[in-house]
Enzyme design. Structure first.
Site, short mmCIF file in Angstrom:
data_model
loop_
_atom_site.label_atom_id
_atom_site.label_comp_id
_atom_site.label_asym_id
_atom_site.label_seq_id
_atom_site.Cartn_x
_atom_site.Cartn_y
_atom_site.Cartn_z
N ASP A 1 0.87 -1.17 0.00
CA ASP A 1 0.00 0.00 0.00
C ASP A 1 0.90 1.22 0.00
O ASP A 1 1.47 1.56 1.05
CB ASP A 1 -0.88 -0.01 1.24
CG ASP A 1 -1.74 1.24 1.35
OD1 ASP A 1 -1.79 2.03 0.40
OD2 ASP A 1 -2.35 1.44 2.41
N PRO A 2 1.12 1.82 -1.15
CA PRO A 2 0.46 1.59 -2.43
C PRO A 2 1.09 0.44 -3.21
O PRO A 2 2.25 0.10 -2.99
CB PRO A 2 0.69 2.90 -3.17
CG PRO A 2 2.02 3.37 -2.67
CD PRO A 2 2.07 2.95 -1.22
#
Length: 148
Positions: A85-86
């Site tokens: 994430d991301p």
């Protein structure tokens, strides 16, 4: 890591060992940077000069985006946002959104939460969140626009 055929771990102070860093980059096919996002532009500059591809796990900052033309001119690929994430969360979201669209559907709203939330009895701060990475990164990421 001692059993890796094509890689090996090293310890390096990237702030004070630029010549050693560039020597390592020069001998690599790709650099995978898990450093803080604020350090990626410097790493990217070295990758551009050595024509070495780069992958980072951080959001693409304006400073990283500004290097796009120079990366193309150097013939290298720089992939940002390739972590959990991301990264994986974005790819999973797009898989779902693309599937809905391919069946004629329309996405009118989409929410994504990545990572693990603590048990309620352990959520003992105002954000009800436990930081597994830079708190500044969490706050900064919360200001990013979602685009799909």
């Amino acid at each position: 890591a001692n059993h890796a055929i094509r890689g090996h771990p090293i310890a390096l102070d990237v702030l004070n060992g630029k010549s050693h860093l560039e020597s390592l980059i020069n001998n690599a096919d790709v650099v995978v940077s898990l450093l803080p996002a604020s350090m990626h532009p410097s790493i990217a500059e070295s990758c551009i000069s050595k024509k070495t591809n780069l992958v980072t796990a951080s959001y693409a900052s304006d400073e990283m985006r500004s290097l796009h033309t120079r990366c193309k001119e150097a013939g290298i690929t720089v992939l940002n946002e390739m972590g959990l994430d991301p990264g994986i969360d974005h790819m999973s979201a797009m898989k779902i959104i693309d599937d809905v669209k391919s069946r004629g559907g329309e996405v009118t709203s989409f929410s994504s939460v990545c990572g693990g939330l603590p048990a309620p009895e352990d959520a003992n701060n105002h954000l009800m969140y436990k930081f597994s990475w830079s708190p500044m990164g969490v706050l900064s990421a919360s200001q990013n626009d979602a685009v799909y």
